[in-house]
Design an enzyme around this catalytic site. Structure first.
Site, PDB file in Angstrom:
ATOM      1  N   ASP A 163      67.660  -5.518  -8.956  1.00  0.00           N
ATOM      2  CA  ASP A 163      67.213  -4.949 -10.228  1.00  0.00           C
ATOM      3  C   ASP A 163      68.092  -3.797 -10.687  1.00  0.00           C
ATOM      4  OD1 ASP A 163      65.046  -6.748 -10.086  1.00  0.00           O
ATOM      5  OD2 ASP A 163      64.010  -5.370  -8.755  1.00  0.00           O
TER       6      ASP A 163
ATOM      7  N   LYS B  17      72.412  -5.972 -13.106  1.00  0.00           N
ATOM      8  CA  LYS B  17      73.650  -6.733 -12.863  1.00  0.00           C
ATOM      9  C   LYS B  17      73.979  -7.661 -14.016  1.00  0.00           C
ATOM     10  CE  LYS B  17      71.954  -8.526  -9.077  1.00  0.00           C
ATOM     11  NZ  LYS B  17      70.839  -7.623  -8.807  1.00  0.00           N
TER      12      LYS B  17
ATOM     13  N   GLY C  24      65.776 -12.332 -11.110  1.00  0.00           N
ATOM     14  CA  GLY C  24      65.336 -12.218 -12.499  1.00  0.00           C
ATOM     15  C   GLY C  24      66.416 -11.470 -13.248  1.00  0.00           C
ATOM     16  N   HIS C  25      67.310 -12.194 -13.884  1.00  0.00           N
ATOM     17  CA  HIS C  25      68.459 -11.564 -14.549  1.00  0.00           C
ATOM     18  C   HIS C  25      68.187 -11.456 -16.052  1.00  0.00           C
ATOM     19  CE1 HIS C  25      71.261 -12.738 -10.981  1.00  0.00           C
ATOM     20  NE2 HIS C  25      70.428 -11.752 -10.704  1.00  0.00           N
TER      21      HIS C  25
ATOM     22  N   GLN D 244      70.000 -10.449  -6.194  1.00  0.00           N
ATOM     23  CA  GLN D 244      69.395  -9.427  -5.343  1.00  0.00           C
ATOM     24  C   GLN D 244      70.351  -8.217  -5.225  1.00  0.00           C
ATOM     25  OE1 GLN D 244      69.076 -12.949  -3.964  1.00  0.00           O
ATOM     26  NE2 GLN D 244      67.405 -12.838  -5.402  1.00  0.00           N
TER      27      GLN D 244
HETATM   28  P1  IMP Z   1      62.254 -13.302  -1.234  1.00  0.00           P
HETATM   29  O1  IMP Z   1      63.692 -13.242  -1.611  1.00  0.00           O
HETATM   30  O2  IMP Z   1      61.372 -13.876  -2.306  1.00  0.00           O
HETATM   31  O3  IMP Z   1      62.042 -13.946   0.100  1.00  0.00           O
HETATM   32  O4  IMP Z   1      61.727 -11.775  -1.051  1.00  0.00           O
HETATM   33  C1  IMP Z   1      62.231 -10.931  -0.025  1.00  0.00           C
HETATM   34  C2  IMP Z   1      62.379  -9.506  -0.542  1.00  0.00           C
HETATM   35  O5  IMP Z   1      63.437  -9.446  -1.499  1.00  0.00           O
HETATM   36  C3  IMP Z   1      61.135  -8.967  -1.249  1.00  0.00           C
HETATM   37  O6  IMP Z   1      61.056  -7.587  -1.027  1.00  0.00           O
HETATM   38  C4  IMP Z   1      61.459  -9.226  -2.724  1.00  0.00           C
HETATM   39  O7  IMP Z   1      60.738  -8.368  -3.577  1.00  0.00           O
HETATM   40  C5  IMP Z   1      62.946  -8.935  -2.741  1.00  0.00           C
HETATM   41  N1  IMP Z   1      63.673  -9.611  -3.819  1.00  0.00           N
HETATM   42  C6  IMP Z   1      64.042 -10.908  -3.878  1.00  0.00           C
HETATM   43  N2  IMP Z   1      64.712 -11.154  -5.008  1.00  0.00           N
HETATM   44  C7  IMP Z   1      64.786 -10.003  -5.676  1.00  0.00           C
HETATM   45  C8  IMP Z   1      65.395  -9.609  -6.913  1.00  0.00           C
HETATM   46  O8  IMP Z   1      66.031 -10.406  -7.630  1.00  0.00           O
HETATM   47  N3  IMP Z   1      65.243  -8.301  -7.283  1.00  0.00           N
HETATM   48  C9  IMP Z   1      64.588  -7.401  -6.485  1.00  0.00           C
HETATM   49  N4  IMP Z   1      64.025  -7.720  -5.328  1.00  0.00           N
HETATM   50  C10 IMP Z   1      64.119  -9.010  -4.924  1.00  0.00           C
END
Ligand code: IMP
Length: 428
Positions: A12, A15, A39-40, A224
């Site tokens: 977040d 990017k 979520g871009h 991420q």
């Molecule tokens: P997962 O990727 O859904 O397995 O989540 C694992 C961790 O990564 C959690 O803390 C999510 O909130 C975080 N996470 C996954 N994708 C994003 C992203 O695009 N932005 C922020 N946090 C993310």
């Protein structure tokens, strides 16, 4: 020139806005890790907002090809929804989106297991706070060698067999977390239906290599952030893929030397969703104020994001170990406004751990970050830099803040984002 853009914190970092800035000089945009957990958010020419989850940001430019490489996850159903939404908004996707044949598919099995496990763990400390998109189970299955790959969608009989095998493996696990088993026939029917829409998108794993050979300029779009990296982030509170630039090379099947420059997107203040230690988290009242000004709610899940003070030891850690050539500093306008409204901000210059002073974090693991004590200095950043697009117009306090980051990390800031719109950038 092949450029890689990645987030330096817990995701977040805005990017997508930075990727949008660099689009002009590139022909192809490649996503190399993650799935629909991303979520871009980008703002289009007409200022309307668009949130992308699996499809690279390059799709907003009609002359760009976009690629989902092998290290990503594709959930065929949610991908088709995303395609439909884009096409509804007049963006042509089907002729420009390519997906590696060996990309891992996420099915209902993985999504149900992810959610069931998180619900089961919700009372204990081992809950990760995932996005519930089936990310962990999909990457586990890849390592376990039971995944369905993108190419499998187009072999009806092979697909039926793989779904049956996956069902045998996954349903007992789903059951063990108290959730209802997933019907393999339904999974097969859904995937088979999706395959009809997606059949024209498949490319071989040499696709990006062949584009580089033909002198195309490639932009690699990280998802991420560095601290969510499976290997080098705040494990176990991380995502399930490697966010490191080296993973772009593995995922796209190209030599590492093909990546010429790495831009690290450093948000002026860290934020995070999900569980895990967050050393510089701001105390509740001020955190809420910053969340409001920055609209800090997850683009995928809508969860409120935790907000922290700028953390230089962690910026140095990611900068060094991920080989960041230059920073794009984002959301500076938000932090300036926050300081204006609430008084001075704190900057974490170093950590103290076991009586030692650390200026570049030695680790980002959860066990390490839960033991560090942030040492702060006060800084008055109160000024108005929203929408500024020339460095001459940037208030002195904001320039000073940027210099502090450069001096602490040894990495130059080459781009500053001063607002959500495409034109709200200063190029240095
Ligand atoms: P997962 O990727 O859904 O397995 O989540 C694992 C961790 O990564 C959690 O803390 C999510 O909130 C975080 N996470 C996954 N994708 C994003 C992203 O695009 N932005 C922020 N946090 C993310």
């Amino acid at each position: 020139m092949n450029l890689l853009v990645l987030g330096c914190l817990w995701g977040d970092e805005a990017k997508a806005k930075v990727v949008q800035h660099y689009l002009e000089h590139h022909d192809v945009v490649v996503r190399f890790q993650g799935g629909a957990n991303a979520g871009h958010t980008v703002y289009l020419e007409d200022s309307s907002k668009l949130v992308l989850h699996s499809i690279p940001v390059g799709i907003i430019c009609e002359d760009k090809t976009v690629v989902i490489a092998a290290g990503c996850l594709v959930n065929p159903e949610t991908l088709i929804e995303e395609i439909k939404e884009l096409e509804f908004r007049g963006i042509n996707v089907m002729s420009r989106l390519k997906i590696y044949s060996n990309t891992t598919i996420t099915t209902d099995f993985e999504v149900v297991l992810d959610r069931a496990r998180e619900a089961f763990l919700s009372s204990g400390s081992s809950k990760i706070g995932t996005t519930g998109r089936g990310i962990g189970p999909s990457y586990s299955n890849r390592a376990y060698r039971t995944s369905i790959l993108f190419e499998d969608l187009f072999d009806r009989f092979g697909l039926a067999e793989k779904v049956r095998a996956l069902s045998k493996d996954m349903n007992p696990r789903i059951n063990s977390y108290g959730a209802e088993e997933v019907d393999p026939e339904t999974v097969f029917e859904k995937l088979h239906k999706c395959s009809k829409t997606l059949s024209g998108l498949m490319v071989h794993p040499n696709y990006v290599y062949s584009l580089i050979e033909r002198q195309n300029n490639i932009l690699f779009e990280g998802a991420q952030g560095g601290l969510l990296c499976l290997t080098n982030g705040s494990y176990p509170y991380v995502t399930s893929s490697s966010v490191h630039p080296a993973s772009a090379s593995i995922s796209s099947n190209i030599p590492m030397k093909s990546i010429n420059k790495v831009v690290g997107v450093l948000k002026a203040y860290p934020t995070r969703v999900g569980e895990g230690p967050f050393p510089t988290q701001i105390s509740a009242v001020k955190e809420e104020a910053l969340r409001k000004i920055g609209n800090e709610y997850g683009a995928t899940t809508g969860r409120p994001r935790k907000c922290g003070w700028p953390d230089l030891p962690i910026a140095s850690y990611v900068g060094r170990l991920f080989g960041i050539d230059e920073f794009a500093l984002t959301c500076l306008d938000t932090l300036c406004e926050f300081s204006k409204q609430t008084g001075s901000i704190k900057i974490c210059d170093s950590y103290e751990i076991s009586g030692r002073k650390i200026i570049c974090s030695e680790s980002a693991s959860a066990s390490y970050l839960s033991r560090v004590k942030p040492i702060y200095s006060e800084f008055d950043l109160g000024c108005d830099c929203a929408g500024v697009s020339r460095i001459e117009d940037l208030p002195f306090k904001a320039t000073n803040f940027m210099n502090i980051i450069e001096n602490a990390t040894g990495i130059p800031v080459k781009l500053i984002s001063t607002g959500p719109l495409r034109e709200n950038v200063i190029v240095l």
